[in-house]
Design a protein around this motif. Structure first.
Motif, PDB file in Angstrom:
ATOM      1  N   LYS A 286     -55.703  -5.345  -3.651  1.00 29.61           N
ATOM      2  CA  LYS A 286     -54.627  -6.214  -3.166  1.00 29.61           C
ATOM      3  C   LYS A 286     -53.831  -6.829  -4.317  1.00 29.61           C
ATOM      4  N   VAL A 287     -54.352  -6.694  -5.556  1.00 30.33           N
ATOM      5  CA  VAL A 287     -53.712  -7.300  -6.729  1.00 30.33           C
ATOM      6  C   VAL A 287     -53.140  -6.197  -7.611  1.00 30.33           C
ATOM      7  N   LEU A 288     -51.869  -6.296  -7.963  1.00 28.57           N
ATOM      8  CA  LEU A 288     -51.262  -5.312  -8.852  1.00 28.57           C
ATOM      9  C   LEU A 288     -51.900  -5.385 -10.230  1.00 28.57           C
ATOM     10  N   LEU A 289     -52.018  -4.221 -10.878  1.00 28.88           N
ATOM     11  CA  LEU A 289     -52.576  -4.197 -12.230  1.00 28.88           C
ATOM     12  C   LEU A 289     -51.763  -5.073 -13.179  1.00 28.88           C
ATOM     13  N   GLU A 290     -50.440  -5.098 -12.990  1.00 28.63           N
ATOM     14  CA  GLU A 290     -49.593  -5.946 -13.844  1.00 28.63           C
ATOM     15  C   GLU A 290     -50.023  -7.412 -13.766  1.00 28.63           C
ATOM     16  N   ASN A 291     -50.402  -7.846 -12.574  1.00 26.74           N
ATOM     17  CA  ASN A 291     -50.843  -9.234 -12.415  1.00 26.74           C
ATOM     18  C   ASN A 291     -52.191  -9.469 -13.081  1.00 26.74           C
ATOM     19  N   MET A 292     -53.043  -8.455 -13.043  1.00 25.60           N
ATOM     20  CA  MET A 292     -54.321  -8.572 -13.761  1.00 25.60           C
ATOM     21  C   MET A 292     -54.079  -8.656 -15.263  1.00 25.60           C
ATOM     22  N   VAL A 293     -53.113  -7.859 -15.745  1.00 21.06           N
ATOM     23  CA  VAL A 293     -52.779  -7.877 -17.171  1.00 21.06           C
ATOM     24  C   VAL A 293     -52.325  -9.271 -17.590  1.00 21.06           C
ATOM     25  N   GLU A 294     -51.527  -9.924 -16.777  1.00 16.08           N
ATOM     26  CA  GLU A 294     -51.034 -11.268 -17.106  1.00 16.08           C
ATOM     27  C   GLU A 294     -52.182 -12.266 -17.258  1.00 16.08           C
ATOM     28  N   LYS A 295     -53.262 -12.054 -16.509  1.00 13.30           N
ATOM     29  CA  LYS A 295     -54.416 -12.962 -16.598  1.00 13.30           C
ATOM     30  C   LYS A 295     -55.124 -12.848 -17.951  1.00 13.30           C
ATOM     31  N   LEU A 296     -54.875 -11.750 -18.662  1.00 15.74           N
ATOM     32  CA  LEU A 296     -55.487 -11.577 -19.984  1.00 15.74           C
ATOM     33  C   LEU A 296     -55.001 -12.624 -20.980  1.00 15.74           C
ATOM     34  N   LYS A 297     -53.899 -13.290 -20.662  1.00 17.12           N
ATOM     35  CA  LYS A 297     -53.380 -14.348 -21.534  1.00 17.12           C
ATOM     36  C   LYS A 297     -54.347 -15.522 -21.623  1.00 17.12           C
ATOM     37  N   ASP A 298     -55.234 -15.631 -20.646  1.00 18.99           N
ATOM     38  CA  ASP A 298     -56.184 -16.742 -20.626  1.00 18.99           C
ATOM     39  C   ASP A 298     -57.565 -16.347 -21.151  1.00 18.99           C
ATOM     40  N   VAL A 299     -57.678 -15.116 -21.638  1.00 19.30           N
ATOM     41  CA  VAL A 299     -58.972 -14.626 -22.122  1.00 19.30           C
ATOM     42  C   VAL A 299     -58.923 -14.490 -23.644  1.00 19.30           C
ATOM     43  N   VAL A 300     -59.807 -15.187 -24.338  1.00 18.43           N
ATOM     44  CA  VAL A 300     -59.854 -15.113 -25.801  1.00 18.43           C
ATOM     45  C   VAL A 300     -60.591 -13.846 -26.210  1.00 18.43           C
ATOM     46  N   TYR A 301     -59.897 -12.987 -26.926  1.00 15.65           N
ATOM     47  CA  TYR A 301     -60.524 -11.770 -27.450  1.00 15.65           C
ATOM     48  C   TYR A 301     -61.387 -12.116 -28.659  1.00 15.65           C
ATOM     49  N   GLN A 302     -60.771 -12.835 -29.591  1.00 14.44           N
ATOM     50  CA  GLN A 302     -61.483 -13.326 -30.771  1.00 14.44           C
ATOM     51  C   GLN A 302     -60.695 -14.521 -31.277  1.00 14.44           C
ATOM     52  N   GLU A 303     -61.397 -15.550 -31.702  1.00 12.54           N
ATOM     53  CA  GLU A 303     -60.741 -16.825 -32.001  1.00 12.54           C
ATOM     54  C   GLU A 303     -59.558 -16.675 -32.942  1.00 12.54           C
ATOM     55  N   GLN A 304     -59.720 -15.908 -34.014  1.00 10.25           N
ATOM     56  CA  GLN A 304     -58.643 -15.760 -34.992  1.00 10.25           C
ATOM     57  C   GLN A 304     -57.627 -14.696 -34.588  1.00 10.25           C
ATOM     58  N   LEU A 305     -58.076 -13.734 -33.805  1.00 11.29           N
ATOM     59  CA  LEU A 305     -57.201 -12.622 -33.431  1.00 11.29           C
ATOM     60  C   LEU A 305     -56.470 -12.862 -32.115  1.00 11.29           C
ATOM     61  N   GLY A 306     -56.794 -13.957 -31.439  1.00 12.03           N
ATOM     62  CA  GLY A 306     -56.026 -14.341 -30.262  1.00 12.03           C
ATOM     63  C   GLY A 306     -56.617 -13.849 -28.959  1.00 12.03           C
ATOM     64  N   THR A 307     -55.778 -13.804 -27.955  1.00 12.16           N
ATOM     65  CA  THR A 307     -56.209 -13.431 -26.606  1.00 12.16           C
ATOM     66  C   THR A 307     -56.242 -11.914 -26.429  1.00 12.16           C
ATOM     67  N   SER A 308     -56.846 -11.490 -25.332  1.00 15.16           N
ATOM     68  CA  SER A 308     -56.858 -10.061 -25.006  1.00 15.16           C
ATOM     69  C   SER A 308     -55.443  -9.551 -24.743  1.00 15.16           C
ATOM     70  N   TYR A 309     -54.583 -10.437 -24.245  1.00 15.83           N
ATOM     71  CA  TYR A 309     -53.192 -10.053 -24.007  1.00 15.83           C
ATOM     72  C   TYR A 309     -52.482  -9.801 -25.345  1.00 15.83           C
ATOM     73  N   GLU A 310     -52.745 -10.648 -26.333  1.00 15.12           N
ATOM     74  CA  GLU A 310     -52.136 -10.462 -27.655  1.00 15.12           C
ATOM     75  C   GLU A 310     -52.640  -9.175 -28.295  1.00 15.12           C
ATOM     76  N   LYS A 311     -53.915  -8.873 -28.097  1.00  6.74           N
ATOM     77  CA  LYS A 311     -54.427  -7.605 -28.621  1.00  6.74           C
ATOM     78  C   LYS A 311     -53.702  -6.436 -27.969  1.00  6.74           C
ATOM     79  N   MET A 312     -53.509  -6.516 -26.640  1.00  3.56           N
ATOM     80  CA  MET A 312     -52.792  -5.456 -25.943  1.00  3.56           C
ATOM     81  C   MET A 312     -51.389  -5.298 -26.515  1.00  3.56           C
ATOM     82  N   GLU A 313     -50.729  -6.410 -26.784  1.00  2.30           N
ATOM     83  CA  GLU A 313     -49.369  -6.330 -27.334  1.00  2.30           C
ATOM     84  C   GLU A 313     -49.364  -5.615 -28.683  1.00  2.30           C
ATOM     85  N   ARG A 314     -50.411  -5.838 -29.468  1.00  2.00           N
ATOM     86  CA  ARG A 314     -50.477  -5.181 -30.777  1.00  2.00           C
ATOM     87  C   ARG A 314     -50.661  -3.679 -30.634  1.00  2.00           C
TER      88      ARG A 314
END
Length: 685
Positions: free
Chosen positions: A335-363
Motif C-alpha cells: 500500500k506504500v510506494l517505494l518512493e515514500n519508503m525511500v523518503e523515510k531513509l532521511k530519518d535513519v542514521v547510516y553512520q554518525e559521520q557519514l550521515g543518513t541512509s538517504y544521504e548514502k543513497m544520494e552519493r
C-alpha cells in the motif's frame, strides 16, 4: 597398543558449535601426542547436541625412551691439566644430571667441548593424558562460553558428565566437581539410561540401543534417505540445501523426517519469503513440484520419533503463524510506494559521520550515474531509478521482520507498482554478491549500482578511519572490494579504478572534509590487495602482480600480468630484468631522474645504438601498450638485451667528465622510462 575414549556430556549444544569443537579436539590431541612422542594410528572425533566424543586407536602405552646429548663448556675449561673435571665441568654435569660415565669430549666446528648423555625414560601415556585432558577441554574455542550456576568452568553449555576410558580402564580426572567415569547416557527422551563403557564397541552399542547416532555423517545420510522416501511417496521434489542439512543433523541425536503442509493461500507470497520462513527460521526443507514450482509442503526433522500427528501439528502451527505475519506485512507494504519508503531513509542514521541512509543513497546515485555514463549511457535512466529505489525496502514491515529479504522485497514492491523489469531486477541484484562464491548481478543496472554502493561504502569508511584490521571488518569492506573486482571482471568493464575512487571521494567531500589523494591511494591499494590474492589463486605470482600494479584498469593489469608471466622463465627476460634492476640501482644511488640526454655528448657507438633503440622501439612499445598488446610489447622490450649488455660491457657510466657522466645517467633514465611503459621489472624475482 591400546586406546583412549573420551566423551563430554552436555546440555544441548548449538548446532554450529559441534563440528568445530570436534575438529579442535582432533587437532589438539594430535599435536600433543606428536609433541610428546606418543604413537597412535588414528583419531576420531564426532558429536551430537548432547555430547562430544574422541577416540584414539592403536595408542602406545608410553613415550619411547630416548637419549639426549648435551654439550657443555669447552674442554679447556671443563678439564684441568691432569684431565680431571674442573669445578666448571662438575657444575655442568651436576646441573644437567649427567651420569659420570657418559661424560666425554666431542669435537665440533668451534673446537672440543665437554658433553654428556642424559637418558629420558618415557612417561606413561595414561599419566600424560591425565595431565592434559582437562586443559584441552577447557580450551575448546566456542563462539561463546560462560560459567553455569555456581561452577567455575566455562563452557558453551552446562557439562553433566565425562567418560574417560584408557585401555578398558577408567582414566579419572576431575573438573568442577565432575569426576570422569566409564558411564555414558543415551537420548534424553528415548533412552536416557546410564550404561557402562569398556571400549569403542560397547560405547557405540550403548548409544545405538539408547537411540543416539553418534556419527554426524550417518545422521545426514539417514535424513537424506528419509527425505527420498517422502519424495517418492508424495510425488514431491525436496530441495536439500547442504548448509541446512548440516544444521539439522546437529540439532538431533537421532533424526526423524516429518512431512508437513500449509495452506495453498500462502503460495501467493514471493517464493523467497516462503523459503526464508521455512529454511532460515524454522529449519524446514521446502518442496517443489517436478517443474520447480513451490509446493505447500515442507519437511521438518524431529529429535524424537513421532507416535502420532502431534509433532507435525506443532510444526505446521508455528509455520502458519509466521506465514500469516508475512502476508500481513506484505499486504501492508504494497500500500506504500517505494518512493515514500525511500523518503523515510532521511530519518535513519547510516553512520554518525557519514550521515543518513538517504544521504548514502544520494552519493551512490551520483556514482552510479557516473558509471553509467562511462560504461552504458543508454541505461542511465534505469540505473538512476534503481539507485534511487534500491534501499527503500529497508523501511518496509517485511524487511524489518525478515532482514535477509532486503532487495528481494524491493524487487517485489517495485513490480507491484509497475516498474520495468530491468529496474525490479536491478533493485534485487545491487546487493550481489552478498558472500563468497555468491552469484553476480546479471543486469547492467544491478551491476553498476552494486559497484557504486560498494565503492561508496569503502571510501566512506576509509575517509573516517574505519579501516579493517585483522578479523575486524564490521562494514564488510573486504567483501565489498572483492564484489567490485568480480563484477568488473565478469562484465569486462573498461574502468579507471583510480578515477572511480577519486570521483567517489569527491562526492563524499560534499559531506565531510577528505584528503582525496591520500585516502584514494589507500583505497586503491586496499582493493588491489584483494585482486592480488584472486589472481594469485589463478596462477599469477605476487612479484608479477607487483610489477604491473601501476595499471588502474583491472583488465589491463590482468592482461599485462599474464603476458609477463608467460615469458618470465625465458633467458632473455631474466637478463632484461637483471639489467633493469642494475639501471634502477644506479639511478637511485645517484639520485638521478632526468631523462633529457644530449646525443652530441655521446662518445661511443654503444651510446648511439641505445639511443636509436630508445627512440624507435620506445615509441613502438608505447603504441603496443596503448593498444593492450602486452605480449608483443614485451617481445620488443626483450630486443634491448644485446644493446644494453654491450653498453654496460663497454661504457663507464660514472665517467670522470661530469657532463659525460650526467648525460649517460640521463640516457639510462630514458631507457628506464621505456621499460616502465610495460612494467616495473625491479619487482620481478
Amino acid at each position: 597398543m591400546g586406546f583412549y575414549l573420551m566423551e563430554i556430556g552436555v546440555e544441548e549444544l548449538p548446532a554450529s558449535f559441534i563440528n568445530p569443537a570436534a575438529e579442535y579436539l582432533k587437532k589438539t590431541f594430535a599435536e600433543i601426542l606428536r609433541d610428546k612422542g606418543i604413537k597412535y594410528a588414528n583419531i576420531i572425533t564426532d558429536g551430537t547436541p548432547r555430547r562430544l566424543m574422541l577416540y584414539i586407536e592403536d595408542l602406545a602405552d608410553k613415550q619411547e625412551d630416548r637419549q639426549e646429548e648435551i654439550v657443555g663448556p669447552p674442554a679447556g675449561i671443563a678439564f684441568d691439566e691432569k684431565g680431571e673435571l674442573t669445578k666448571a665441568g662438575e657444575g655442568f654435569a651436576k646441573s644437567k644430571s649427567l651420569p659420570a660415565d657418559s661424560l666425554r669430549i666431542v669435537k665440533t666446528e668451534k673446537g672440543e667441548y665437554l658433553a654428556g648423555t642424559f637418558f629420558h625414560k618415557g612417561e606413561e601415556t595414561s599419566v600424560l593424558l591425565q595431565k592434559n585432558v582437562p586443559g584441552i577441554i577447557n580450551s575448546i574455542p566456542f563462539q561463546k562460553s560462560m560459567r553455569w550456576a555456581d561452577k567455575d568452568m566455562k563452557f558453551a553449555r552446562p557439562v553433566h558428565w565425562f567418560v574417560s576410558v584408557f585401555d578398558g580402564q577408567v582414566l579419572p580426572f576431575e573438573m568442577d566437581g565432575i569426576t570422569a567415569s566409564n558411564v555414558t547416557y543415551g537420548h534424553r527422551f528415548m533412552g536416557n539410561n546410564p550404561c557402562t563403557v569398556k571400549d569403542i564397541q560397547s560405547y557405540e552399542k550403548c548409544l545405538e540401543s539408547n537411540n543416539v547416532v553418534i556419527s554426524f555423517e550417518k545422521r545426514k545420510e539417514i535424513i537424506k534417505q528419509q527425505i527420498e522416501k517422502i519424495e517418492s511417496d508424495n510425488n514431491l521434489k525436496v530441495q536439500i540445501d547442504d548448509e541446512l542439512l548440516d544444521t539439522v543433523a546437529n540439532l538431533v541425536e537421532k533424526p526423524f523426517a516429518v512431512l508437513g503442509g500449509f495452506s495453498e493461500d500462502f503460495l501467493e507470497l514471493p517464493d523467497e519469503v516462503l523459503i526464508t520462513s521455512m529454511k532460515n527460521h524454522q529449519k524446514y526443507f521446502y518442496t517443489t513440484d517436478k517443474n520447480g514450482n513451490m509446493c505447500n509442503y515442507f519437511i521438518g526433522v524431529s529429535n524424537t520419533e513421532p507416535k502420532d500427528d502431534t509433532i507435525r501439528y506443532g510444526y505446521e502451527k508455528v509455520l502458519k503463524a509466521r506465514l500469516s505475519d508475512a502476508v500481513f506485512f506484505f499486504e501492508n507494504d504494497k500500500k506504500v510506494l517505494l518512493e515514500n519508503m525511500v523518503e523515510k531513509l532521511k530519518d535513519v542514521v547510516y553512520q554518525e559521520q557519514l550521515g543518513t541512509s538517504y544521504e548514502k543513497m544520494e552519493r551512490f546515485y551520483k556514482i552510479a550515474s557516473y558509471l553509467s555514463g562511462q560504461l552504458a549511457s543508454d541505461r542511465i535512466e534505469n540505473t538512476q531509478r534503481v539507485a534511487y529505489l534500491c534501499k527503500g525496502d529497508l523501511m518496509s514491515e517485511m524487511v524489518y521482520e525478515f532482514p535477509e529479504l532486503q532487495g528481494v522485497m524491493g524487487r517485489e514492491y517495485a513490480r507491484a507498482q509497475g516498474e520495468s523489469e530491468a529496474v525490479c531486477t536491478g533493485i534485487y541484484e545491487h546487493y550481489l554478491p552478498r558472500f563468497a562464491e555468491d552469484i553476480l548481478p546479471t543486469t547492467v543496472e544491478g551491476s553498476l549500482v552494486s559497484v557504486a554502493d560498494k565503492i561508496d561504502t569503502i571510501c566512506g569508511c576509509f575517509a573516517i578511519g574505519l579501516i579493517p584490521t585483522g578479523n575486524n571488518d564490521p562494514y564488510a569492506l573486504r567483501r565489498n572490494a572483492i564484489g567490485i573486482i568480480n563484477i568488473i571482471r565478469n562484465n569486462k568493464y573498461r574502468l579507471d579504478l583510480r578515477r572511480l575512487i577519486e570521483y567517489s571521494l569527491e562526492v563524499l567531500s560534499e559531506k565531510l572534509s577528505v584528503d582525496i589523494k591520500k585516502t584514494g591511494e589507500k583505497v586503491f591499494e586496499f582493493i588491489l590487495l584483494r585482486l592480488k590474492k584472486i589472481l594469485s589463486e589463478e596462477g599469477i605470482p605476487a612479484d608479477i602482480f607487483d610489477a604491473v600494479k601501476k595499471y588502474s584498469d583491472i583488465l589491463s593489469l590482468e592482461m599485462a600480468a599474464k603476458a609477463i608471466n608467460d615469458v618470465k622463465d625465458g633467458e632473455d627476460f631474466a637478463v632484461i630484468a637483471t639489467s633493469y634492476k642494475r639501471i634502477n640501482n644506479i639511478l637511485k644511488k645517484s639520485d638521478w631522474n632526468d631523462s633529457g640526454y644530449n646525443p652530441e655528448l655521446f662518445q661511443t657507438f654503444y651510446e648511439q645504438k641505445l639511443d636509436e633503440m630508445i627512440k624507435t622501439s620506445g615509441a613502438q612499445i608505447e603504441d603496443l601498450v596503448k593498444n593492450e598488446k602486452y605480449r608483443q610489447a614485451i617481445e620488443v622490450l626483450l630486443k634491448f638485451r644485446v644493446p644494453v649488455d654491450e653498453f654496460f660491457d663497454n661504457v663507464m657510466v660514472m665517467d670522470k667528465d661530469k657532463n659525460v657522466k650526467h648525460n649517460r645517467l640521463s640516457l639510462l633514465c630514458g631507457l628506464k622510462n621505456v621499460f616502465d611503459i610495460v612494467a616495473d621489472l625491479s619487482q620481478v624475482n
